[in-house]
Structure formats: structure tokens, C-alpha cells
Design a protein around this motif. Structure first.
Motif, PDB file in Angstrom:
ATOM      1  N   GLU A 219      11.389  15.017  23.820  1.00 14.43           N
ATOM      2  CA  GLU A 219      11.977  14.817  24.983  1.00 14.43           C
ATOM      3  C   GLU A 219      13.440  15.136  24.928  1.00 14.43           C
TER       4      GLU A 219
ATOM      5  N   GLU B  39       6.962  11.547  20.955  1.00 15.18           N
ATOM      6  CA  GLU B  39       7.099  12.243  22.520  1.00 15.18           C
ATOM      7  C   GLU B  39       8.656  11.743  23.001  1.00 15.18           C
ATOM      8  N   GLU B  40       9.189  10.840  22.612  1.00 11.19           N
ATOM      9  CA  GLU B  40      10.558  10.480  22.925  1.00 11.19           C
ATOM     10  C   GLU B  40      11.538  11.481  22.248  1.00 11.19           C
TER      11      GLU B  40
ATOM     12  N   LYS C 125      21.282   8.186  22.964  1.00 11.92           N
ATOM     13  CA  LYS C 125      20.027   7.350  21.836  1.00 11.92           C
ATOM     14  C   LYS C 125      20.564   7.521  20.629  1.00 11.92           C
TER      15      LYS C 125
END
Length: 290
Positions: A189, A185-186, A99
Motif C-alpha cells: 500500500e 500488505e502495508e 512511515k
């Protein structure tokens, strides 16, 4: 114990000094526990870990993530950018490294779009437009993550503006292009999935990407965290170079009530050099089982 868990480097993002220079100065200042928290970048953590070992400094991998956040009760639900710190993650975790690689590549595309927008302003002023060669020169100056400060530095070098403040106020703010969105939220995580902890950074910084962009009221900031963030975060950065003593105490009380860990750091970009200048208690380090 002298602690600083918020330091930026030239190797990873927008610091002025290399990791080697930072660790040499940290050793001279007797900093005993630290973290390099570059913006959306962890590719320099191997080097940081090795340097920490060389200088005998306790170290924890860090990163500062730019998160897109909205709250329906503020700014008519429009998004703002907030910063969150990740600590103690696996630096080789594939979802996290993948990411961040995406975010890094997007920064270059964003920079090209910003230059295109600035060129429209230049045309109105009768000024020569930025060319591909200019873009190459700006890229050559980037050691870490590509961002607007690198464009500002180039504009100063070319005599277009006198300083960064002018670059941002005259060109970079109104010609900005959104970053690749990363939701809370990402982000949670990614960091927790890599075995780390997620901390809201400088929540009441009046000059940075903080909850002040939603409300200057610290109690209202606490309410936003309580309502919209608690399930995603592990702690709060209470001590920061732009937090007042009253703000620190308020956030410490809030963190104790909500069962959150507390961290702190200078947010040093080496301009000026303020590493280790903030008094942070020993128990901050003890939270990380050092």
C-alpha cells in the motif's frame, strides 16, 4: 546498457561509500541505469537524483523494505524477515515518508535495547558494560539508518571482537531485538500508494533475508509467492549477486508466467565494489519507460 538497480549508500543505510563516491564510480564503470535502494530510508533520494543528472545516468528512486512475513506451511507459522524493493515512487509522498520516519526512529530504540542485552553478556564475561557515551559514539558513526552493523563496527574498533562475523555470532544474533514490524500488505500500500512498484528482493539468496529462510526449494518458493504475494507485488528481482544462473532462469520463467516485471542488481555495499558486475538485459530498463 549497463544496469544496476540495487545499491546501498553510506548516506542512507549500510553502504561503505557516500552517494558522491558511488555515482563517480558508477560513471567510471559506465553504468547507464541505476537505483539507490537504502534500507527503509529514502531521505537521500533528492541528492541521488541530482547526482544522476550531473553524471548523465538514468535513475529511478529506490528503497529496500524489511517486511515481516509468515506462511502457515513453513516454520510452524513463525515469522521471517523478507526484503522487498520499491521503485519509481513519489519521494515526497507523506504516508511513505512518515512511515519510514517511524521506522528510522524505532531503529535507535532497538539499538539501545540490543546494547542492554549485550551488557548482560559482558557482565557474565567480567567485561565493562556499554555506557551512554558508547551509544553516543556509535550514533556519531551512523550516516544512514541505524542498524546492527554499526554496533559491530564499534565492537571491532574497541577490540571486543576481531571482525563482523565474530560480532554477530558471539553477540548480535542472540541478543537481537525485533525490528518494527511492517507487513507485506502495508508495504504494498505504501509503495503503490506513492505511485511505485513493489518487487520481491533476492528471493533465493542463500545468505540474506529471503525465501530460503522458509525453503531452499525454488519451486516451493514460487508456490509461496503465487499463494501469498501476487496480489501485493509487481515483480521479482531475478538477477542478484548471489543468485545462480539456474535460479535466474527459473525466476525469469516464473515471472513471465505470472505477468510480473523483472529487475536485477548487485546489492553492492562497496565491500567489495561490485556495481555493474552482473549482466542485466536492456529490457529491464525498458520496463520503466526510459
Amino acid at each position: 546498457m549497463k544496469v544496476d538497480l540495487h545499491i546501498h549508500s553510506k548516506n542512507g543505510s549500510d553502504g561503505k561509500w557516500t552517494l558522491g563516491e558511488i555515482f563517480a564510480e558508477a560513471s567510471r564503470r559506465n553504468i547507464q541505469f541505476m537505483s539507490i535502494t537504502d534500507h527503509d530510508a529514502i531521505h537521500c533520494q533528492n541528492e541521488a537524483i541530482a547526482l544522476a543528472d550531473r553524471y548523465g545516468i538514468a535513475y529511478i528512486p529506490g528503497v529496500e523494505l524489511s517486511v515481516t512475513f509468515t506462511h502457515p506451511a513453513y516454520r510452524d507459522g513463525k515469522s521471517v524477515e523478507l526484503h522487498f524493493l520499491g521503485y519509481g515512487y513519489d519521494i515526497h509522498n507523506e504516508p511513505l515518508t512518515g512511515k519510514l520516519y517511524e521506522l528510522r526512529n524505532f531503529r535507535e530504540k532497538r539499538a539501545r535495547k540490543i546494547l542492554k542485552n549485550i551488557n548482560r553478556e559482558f557482565q557474565k564475561e567480567g567485561r565493562r558494560s556499554f555506557s551512554d557515551h558508547d551509544m553516543e559514539e556509535i550514533q556519531a558513526s551512523v550516516d544512514g539508518s541505524f542498524g546492527r552493523p554499526h554496533i559491530a563496527n564499534y565492537m571491532i574498533k574497541k577490540g571486543i571482537v576481531s571482525d563482523k562475523r565474530e560480532a554477530f555470532s558471539k553477540y548480535l544474533v542472540k541478543n537481537d531485538v525485533p525490528k518494527m514490524p511492517l507487513g507485506l500488505e502495508e508495504a504494498s500500500e505504501l509503495i503503490r500508494g506513492a505511485g511505485g512498484k513493489l518487487i520481491i528482493a533476492h528471493p533465493s539468496d542463500p545468505n540474506g533475508s529471503s525465501l530460503v529462510s522458509l525453503t531452499p526449494s525454488v519451486p516451493q518458493q514460487h508456490a509461496i509467492i503465487r499463494e501469498a504475494m501476487l496480489e501485493y507485488i509487481d515483480g521479482v528481482e531475478c538477477w542478484h549477486s548471489r543468485h545462480s544462473g539456474r535460479t535466474i532462469e527459473s525466476y525469469l520463467a516464473f515471472a513471465r508466467k505470472e505477468g510480473l516485471i523483472v529487475t536485477g542488481g548487485s546489492d553492492c555495499h562497496q565491500n567489495p565494489v561490485i556495481m555493474g558486475d552482473i549482466k542485466i538485459p536492456d529490457y529491464v530498463a525498458e520496463q520503466f519507460d526510459l
